[in-house]
Scaffold this motif. Sequence first.
Motif, PDB file in Angstrom:
ATOM      1  N   ILE A   1      15.109   2.105   1.804  1.00  0.00           N
ATOM      2  CA  ILE A   1      16.447   1.607   2.161  1.00  0.00           C
ATOM      3  C   ILE A   1      16.380   0.700   3.386  1.00  0.00           C
ATOM      4  N   PHE A   2      15.549   1.073   4.359  1.00  0.00           N
ATOM      5  CA  PHE A   2      15.513   0.333   5.625  1.00  0.00           C
ATOM      6  C   PHE A   2      14.336  -0.641   5.713  1.00  0.00           C
ATOM      7  N   ALA A   3      13.649  -0.889   4.587  1.00  0.00           N
ATOM      8  CA  ALA A   3      12.519  -1.828   4.599  1.00  0.00           C
ATOM      9  C   ALA A   3      12.997  -3.224   4.980  1.00  0.00           C
ATOM     10  N   GLN A   4      12.240  -3.880   5.864  1.00  0.00           N
ATOM     11  CA  GLN A   4      12.607  -5.211   6.346  1.00  0.00           C
ATOM     12  C   GLN A   4      11.819  -6.325   5.667  1.00  0.00           C
ATOM     13  N   ASP A   5      10.754  -5.992   4.959  1.00  0.00           N
ATOM     14  CA  ASP A   5       9.995  -7.000   4.222  1.00  0.00           C
ATOM     15  C   ASP A   5       9.338  -6.340   3.016  1.00  0.00           C
ATOM     16  N   LEU A   6       8.757  -7.152   2.150  1.00  0.00           N
ATOM     17  CA  LEU A   6       8.182  -6.621   0.921  1.00  0.00           C
ATOM     18  C   LEU A   6       6.991  -5.693   1.162  1.00  0.00           C
ATOM     19  N   PRO A   7       6.066  -6.002   2.101  1.00  0.00           N
ATOM     20  CA  PRO A   7       4.969  -5.045   2.330  1.00  0.00           C
ATOM     21  C   PRO A   7       5.459  -3.649   2.702  1.00  0.00           C
ATOM     22  N   GLN A   8       6.505  -3.553   3.520  1.00  0.00           N
ATOM     23  CA  GLN A   8       7.059  -2.248   3.862  1.00  0.00           C
ATOM     24  C   GLN A   8       7.625  -1.557   2.621  1.00  0.00           C
ATOM     25  N   LEU A   9       8.336  -2.331   1.806  1.00  0.00           N
ATOM     26  CA  LEU A   9       8.940  -1.771   0.595  1.00  0.00           C
ATOM     27  C   LEU A   9       7.861  -1.310  -0.383  1.00  0.00           C
ATOM     28  N   ILE A  10       6.800  -2.104  -0.537  1.00  0.00           N
ATOM     29  CA  ILE A  10       5.714  -1.750  -1.454  1.00  0.00           C
ATOM     30  C   ILE A  10       5.035  -0.464  -1.003  1.00  0.00           C
ATOM     31  N   ALA A  11       4.757  -0.346   0.303  1.00  0.00           N
ATOM     32  CA  ALA A  11       4.123   0.865   0.827  1.00  0.00           C
ATOM     33  C   ALA A  11       5.022   2.085   0.637  1.00  0.00           C
ATOM     34  N   ALA A  12       6.316   1.923   0.908  1.00  0.00           N
ATOM     35  CA  ALA A  12       7.251   3.039   0.739  1.00  0.00           C
ATOM     36  C   ALA A  12       7.356   3.459  -0.718  1.00  0.00           C
ATOM     37  N   ARG A  13       7.314   2.481  -1.619  1.00  0.00           N
ATOM     38  CA  ARG A  13       7.368   2.794  -3.051  1.00  0.00           C
ATOM     39  C   ARG A  13       6.144   3.595  -3.491  1.00  0.00           C
ATOM     40  N   PHE A  14       4.982   3.282  -2.934  1.00  0.00           N
ATOM     41  CA  PHE A  14       3.776   4.034  -3.263  1.00  0.00           C
ATOM     42  C   PHE A  14       3.949   5.507  -2.901  1.00  0.00           C
ATOM     43  N   PHE A  15       4.447   5.786  -1.693  1.00  0.00           N
ATOM     44  CA  PHE A  15       4.634   7.178  -1.280  1.00  0.00           C
ATOM     45  C   PHE A  15       5.788   7.834  -2.037  1.00  0.00           C
ATOM     46  N   GLN A  16       6.759   7.038  -2.441  1.00  0.00           N
ATOM     47  CA  GLN A  16       7.846   7.566  -3.268  1.00  0.00           C
ATOM     48  C   GLN A  16       7.292   8.101  -4.585  1.00  0.00           C
ATOM     49  N   ALA A  17       6.381   7.338  -5.189  1.00  0.00           N
ATOM     50  CA  ALA A  17       5.753   7.773  -6.440  1.00  0.00           C
ATOM     51  C   ALA A  17       4.830   8.957  -6.214  1.00  0.00           C
ATOM     52  N   LEU A  18       4.079   8.926  -5.110  1.00  0.00           N
ATOM     53  CA  LEU A  18       3.134  10.002  -4.806  1.00  0.00           C
ATOM     54  C   LEU A  18       3.847  11.348  -4.721  1.00  0.00           C
ATOM     55  N   GLY A  19       5.039  11.358  -4.116  1.00  0.00           N
ATOM     56  CA  GLY A  19       5.792  12.603  -4.021  1.00  0.00           C
ATOM     57  C   GLY A  19       6.545  12.934  -5.290  1.00  0.00           C
ATOM     58  N   GLY A  20       7.214  11.945  -5.864  1.00  0.00           N
ATOM     59  CA  GLY A  20       8.064  12.199  -7.021  1.00  0.00           C
ATOM     60  C   GLY A  20       7.312  12.612  -8.261  1.00  0.00           C
ATOM     61  N   ALA A  21       6.083  12.093  -8.439  1.00  0.00           N
ATOM     62  CA  ALA A  21       5.323  12.394  -9.648  1.00  0.00           C
ATOM     63  C   ALA A  21       4.794  13.822  -9.663  1.00  0.00           C
ATOM     64  N   ALA A  22       4.963  14.567  -8.554  1.00  0.00           N
ATOM     65  CA  ALA A  22       4.589  15.987  -8.572  1.00  0.00           C
ATOM     66  C   ALA A  22       5.310  16.708  -9.706  1.00  0.00           C
ATOM     67  N   GLY A  23       6.558  16.304  -9.960  1.00  0.00           N
ATOM     68  CA  GLY A  23       7.318  16.939 -11.031  1.00  0.00           C
ATOM     69  C   GLY A  23       6.727  16.709 -12.397  1.00  0.00           C
ATOM     70  N   MET A  24       6.099  15.545 -12.615  1.00  0.00           N
ATOM     71  CA  MET A  24       5.514  15.241 -13.914  1.00  0.00           C
ATOM     72  C   MET A  24       4.365  16.182 -14.243  1.00  0.00           C
ATOM     73  N   VAL A  25       3.477  16.395 -13.260  1.00  0.00           N
ATOM     74  CA  VAL A  25       2.297  17.219 -13.512  1.00  0.00           C
ATOM     75  C   VAL A  25       2.634  18.707 -13.451  1.00  0.00           C
ATOM     76  N   VAL A  26       3.470  19.109 -12.489  1.00  0.00           N
ATOM     77  CA  VAL A  26       3.766  20.532 -12.324  1.00  0.00           C
ATOM     78  C   VAL A  26       4.660  21.039 -13.449  1.00  0.00           C
TER      79      VAL A  26
END
Length: 426
Positions: free
Chosen positions: A105-130
């Motif tokens: 939400i508070f990303a100021q440029d694309l690199p910040q958004l891309i990095a945040a999206r990676f960690f968003q997937a890293l946490g959210g995909a726990a539900g897929m495997v578990v």
Amino acid sequence: MHGMTRKPPEAAPDRSMATSRVVLLLLVVMTGIAPISLYMLVPALPVLATNFGSDISIAQMTVSLYMVGIALSQLIMGPLSDRFGRRPVLLGGLALMVAASVACIFAQDLPQLIAARFFQALGGAAGMVVSRAIIRDIYERDRVASMISLVVAALMIGQMVSPLTGGLIETAFGWRAIFYAITIAAIVVAVGIAVALPETRRSRAAGSGFRGDVGVLIKSRAFVGYVMCQVLASQIIFTFAGGGPYIVVTQMDRSSAEYGAWFATTGFAYLVGNLLCVRFAPRHSLERLIWLGLGLQLCGSLLNLLWSFIGWNEAPAWLFGTQMIVMVGNAFVMANSAAGAISIRPEAAGTASGAMGFLQQGIGALMSQFGAYLGGHSATTLPLTSAVLAISLLCACVMIFVVPRRDMVVSEKLIEQAEEEERGMM
């Protein structure tokens, strides 16, 4: 016997939990939150590129790195859920997703958004495997495939509407509003898990751990065979999805909107296949249902190859109509192979599920590029349909030559007896 320590009897699945609609709903939403979050942002990619003054290929990395995060998450979260329990890993993953979504939400440029999206997937995909591990925890082996299919069927509906939802949110409130919605959804799911989902992990023998689980699994022909079968079947989807846009838009000179409509038919066929699997799984063995799926995959891919030789596949109705047969069979193969893989060592269901998901997503990224190359560097559909047939044949060969026959597969009871005898000899 002197020196023998008996393993405590494994708890039977909780019948009230297995029939609970709340638990089933939680399985669906925890499975779907990561992929739905992926597709919700796709319609806003051009807006991201414009707002940040960047090329669309850079904005596309918010999707590409997200998929990498999903793959890595499954490799990490599965073993962790076997070690520490399903609930702590799910809640920890969702907490990471919430924090990363706020960072988006508070990303100021694309690199910040891309990095945040990676960690968003890293946490959210726990539900897929578990979620797959939880299904194995609370259901008997013969019901696992039908429950996986039911969860996937509900998930498919969510994935179909998520791009439209994301587009509407972006149009009405801007692209950052998409991440507000994802953040709220992740919090709601976490609260639901904290309140309504008890711990389901099975009791483990003293001294067992990740290394022992991996050792048992990779030495099992049945596990290796089921995983190979499931992963290969999934590559049919990735390969066809990679090459389809180039064939329809470039070769057939149709619009991208028309391609989207035709591609939706394959998603519908996959949904139908999962619903049929829900119906048939309680009455048939998973091996028989895998063979049914393999037969449909081979028939559909052979017909598509024949249409390519004749020239009929130059019309999308022939290409996608036959591919729908492949996708119905694909649903049977994937659900039942997954059920077989996570049933080899039930107490290590998280590790098995994670390894399978990692291979599926990791190889899928490569096969998607391969499919795009076949579709974009040829004048006919023949290369793509040949690749789909080759993968279908390889999938069937794995079932024939790698997966043992049903009477040769080690049962859970025999595994327990072998472990007891081994401890008795120490």
